[in-house]
Write a protein that holds these residues in place. Sequence first.
Motif, PDB file in Angstrom:
ATOM      1  N   LEU A 448       0.827  -1.200   0.000  1.00 21.48           N
ATOM      2  CA  LEU A 448       0.000   0.000   0.000  1.00 21.48           C
ATOM      3  C   LEU A 448       0.864   1.255   0.000  1.00 21.48           C
ATOM      4  CD1 LEU A 448      -2.842  -1.103   2.454  1.00 21.48           C
ATOM      5  CD2 LEU A 448      -2.829  -1.138  -0.054  1.00 21.48           C
ATOM      6  N   GLN A 449       2.011   1.201   0.674  1.00 20.84           N
ATOM      7  CA  GLN A 449       2.945   2.334   0.618  1.00 20.84           C
ATOM      8  C   GLN A 449       3.445   2.547  -0.810  1.00 20.84           C
ATOM      9  OE1 GLN A 449       5.921   1.139   3.467  1.00 20.84           O
ATOM     10  NE2 GLN A 449       4.971   2.285   5.141  1.00 20.84           N
ATOM     11  N   ALA A 450       3.832   1.443  -1.491  1.00 20.04           N
ATOM     12  CA  ALA A 450       4.311   1.552  -2.861  1.00 20.04           C
ATOM     13  C   ALA A 450       3.234   2.107  -3.779  1.00 20.04           C
ATOM     14  CB  ALA A 450       4.788   0.187  -3.353  1.00 20.04           C
ATOM     15  N   SER A 451       1.993   1.648  -3.591  1.00 21.48           N
ATOM     16  CA  SER A 451       0.891   2.148  -4.413  1.00 21.48           C
ATOM     17  C   SER A 451       0.656   3.635  -4.192  1.00 21.48           C
ATOM     18  CB  SER A 451      -0.380   1.360  -4.106  1.00 21.48           C
ATOM     19  OG  SER A 451      -1.451   1.795  -4.906  1.00 21.48           O
ATOM     20  N   GLU A 452       0.776   4.078  -2.926  1.00 19.93           N
ATOM     21  CA  GLU A 452       0.625   5.501  -2.630  1.00 19.93           C
ATOM     22  C   GLU A 452       1.728   6.319  -3.304  1.00 19.93           C
ATOM     23  OE1 GLU A 452      -1.581   7.255  -1.093  1.00 19.93           O
ATOM     24  OE2 GLU A 452      -2.878   5.726  -0.209  1.00 19.93           O
ATOM     25  N   LEU A 453       2.963   5.827  -3.266  1.00 17.48           N
ATOM     26  CA  LEU A 453       4.066   6.530  -3.924  1.00 17.48           C
ATOM     27  C   LEU A 453       3.810   6.652  -5.425  1.00 17.48           C
ATOM     28  CD1 LEU A 453       7.264   5.047  -2.192  1.00 17.48           C
ATOM     29  CD2 LEU A 453       6.346   7.360  -1.936  1.00 17.48           C
ATOM     30  N   GLN A 454       3.388   5.555  -6.047  1.00 19.28           N
ATOM     31  CA  GLN A 454       3.132   5.587  -7.492  1.00 19.28           C
ATOM     32  C   GLN A 454       2.041   6.599  -7.829  1.00 19.28           C
ATOM     33  OE1 GLN A 454       2.872   2.027 -10.356  1.00 19.28           O
ATOM     34  NE2 GLN A 454       0.724   2.420  -9.852  1.00 19.28           N
ATOM     35  N   ASP A 455       0.952   6.592  -7.088  1.00 17.08           N
ATOM     36  CA  ASP A 455      -0.137   7.537  -7.360  1.00 17.08           C
ATOM     37  C   ASP A 455       0.328   8.978  -7.170  1.00 17.08           C
ATOM     38  OD1 ASP A 455      -1.776   5.427  -7.923  1.00 17.08           O
ATOM     39  OD2 ASP A 455      -2.754   5.392  -5.955  1.00 17.08           O
TER      40      ASP A 455
END
Length: 775
Positions: A448-455
């Motif tokens: 979820l952290q990685a997804s937040e960074l990508q967004d």
Amino acid sequence: MSSTGRLRLAAAVAVLATAAGLHLVVQGTAWYVQVALAVVVVSATGAAASALRLPSWVGAVAQPVALLVVLCVLFVPGQAVLGLLPGPEALRALWALVLEGRETVHSQAAPVLAEPGLRLLVTAGAGAVAVVVDVVAVALRSPALTGPVLLAVHAVAVVFAPGGVSWGWFALAVAGWLLLVAADAGSRTAAWGRRVQQRRPTGAGPTRRSGGPAVGLAGAAGAVAVVVVALVAAVVVPPLVPGTTSVVLVGGNGQGIGGAAANSVNPLLDLRSDLQSQGTAEVLRYRTSAVSPSPLRIVTVDDFDGAVWRPTPIDPAQTRALRDGMPAPPGLADSTPRTDVTYDITVDALRQQWLPAPYPATQVQVSGDWVVDTSTLNIRAQGRTVTQQDQRYRITQAAVAPTPEQLRDAGEAPEAITQRYTALPQDLPPQLAQTAREVVGSETDEFLQASELQDWFRSTGGFTYSLEAPEPRTANALADFLTDKTGYCVHFASAMAVMARTLGIPSRVAVGFLPGASLGDGSWQVTLQDAHAWPELYFEGAGWVRFEPTPSARTGTAPAWTQAPVAPLAPSTASSGASATTAAPSSSATSSAAPSTTASAAPGQQEQSAVPWSGLLVVLALVLGVLAAPLASRSLVRRRRWSRASSDAARAEAAWADLVEQIGDLGVVLPPSQTPRQVGARLEEGLRHEDGPSAQAPAVARLVGAVEGARYGSGGSSGSRGSRGGGTALAEDVREVVGAVVAQRPGSATWRWRLLPPSGVAHLRRWGRALLRRS
């Protein structure tokens, strides 16, 4: 040391100082050891020719021959005659290595692997430069004219080094040239007239010259000052003159020069370089069974120093021949959804030593000598293998499509993965970790952290895509990128990978091509504009997973598995395609944010061959043999002289010849017109103390008496001593007198007497002339 010797030594130092900057374009240190040996042998050959007083053209011919011998010893000793001399087989083997080195230059970008062919080119080139510099500086006495030759060597590093060349390497090259110019300053000053010399009337001490050292230093200082002012003016003045531009002496972007070398991708990612126009050349074309093709990965880079991403050197223990099959993808569990798809690829203009392949490949059918890194699945060519025009190969990919839930529930990564792929430079600005923590907020799940960074990079953070690197406001390009919020794919991929590492998520950057454009006939076309970089993050069970932080204007939508679930979801079903991305952008999309499209970059792999110590030892032995020849010849002559002295008269002559020879080697001039008694008086005067005669005065008197008795038949106490003590007593007197003179002479003279005696050189010269007469 004579002025010629100083000039020749300075020439060798100038070449070595300039060649040192090539370490920015050639990996390792073995090549520089070989370069140093070649330069030393060339210089020593020139020195030997000068010492033997051979014509200058003989030395100019002997130096390339000596260089060829060195190349045979270092690179093809098995084919050389006696492991040393260049025969037909050795020349053919050297030419084969030259072709291999040329292929390496065409297929790689800096810093290239120091393979044997490339090391041969570098060593031969440096040796040839040493020959030219020696001839121009020493034979023609024009050291200033060597500047363009040395600058050409430095220009190789300037043009091809990734990120350019720092001022320090340029300063080192200039310092070498200035040393060469200064070494000739004394002789240039002497050309204005003869120096006034003030000699001591008698004595064996060193000759004193009024104003000599001062004049030499003044000339050297003046030469250096003029050159420094000229260099500063050449760099500073042009930008101040309207209509001119700055002359770049230490810059460069490592992009190579034209030819096939331009049609490749450089995986050395320099965050300070602007993205240059990539052109529209087609690099490859392929057909695939995948509905939505995956990007074609060339190599992964994981070593980040704060400014440049580089591949970690490959551990030979973790490589295997590609013909033995592909290893299992690291971290990929059997339960992870995947679909086997094929890619039939035809190479067009691409010249690369890394094989483009979708990740993860399970089968690869390709001609040539290739190896695969089991830890990254990077596929790299060996020797002269490189992708060629019209080359065809087939790849089977296990197109992995993990579900967001699987990535969210992934277990901890192995310690080896975490340690290697979360490493960060010590001087990383705290802004990156702080911003990463602000973006993810209170979220603790790594996916979820990685997804937040990508967004955040793609939409919510206000970033825009640009072909220009961020303005250098601070010492760190990523910090500037977060401030300016504009850059190209290298900056987006690098920033996300580094920020993920600050959160403890293993990450790296992949370099390759986007899927390209569909041609409508079932085939896809990939051009240089499709070159791209993206981050890969590790999740246990799914292995290395591609994320896409670069905005959609360049890349289309992000992979489906990178989208965080917003509510409890039923198990997702992967599409039949390899990756869940949308089709690649059309060929009219914005120019690629790829890394520099240059010769295929050296991946940082360890050199394929270690330093050839056996060859180096042979060359070292040859050099030492040449340097030891004068001392050996003097020792041989002295032994023969004493062994043939069978009478008192002969022993007296041997002792006197030995004394005069060694005194001459110490730099004390004894005119041959002086009688033994005159020479003895000069020696006694030179050794005299303020309070009276020296302790060596009796020994001098005995030697003079012995040689006079031998020549003129006069007896006396000296002669009787020669009869009683024989040659041993006279030899002791010689050692006593010579030792006293040594104590008075400067260190340079005593070192020359011990190691490079002029009398030994004279003996070698006499033997050489005798051999020439006999032949």
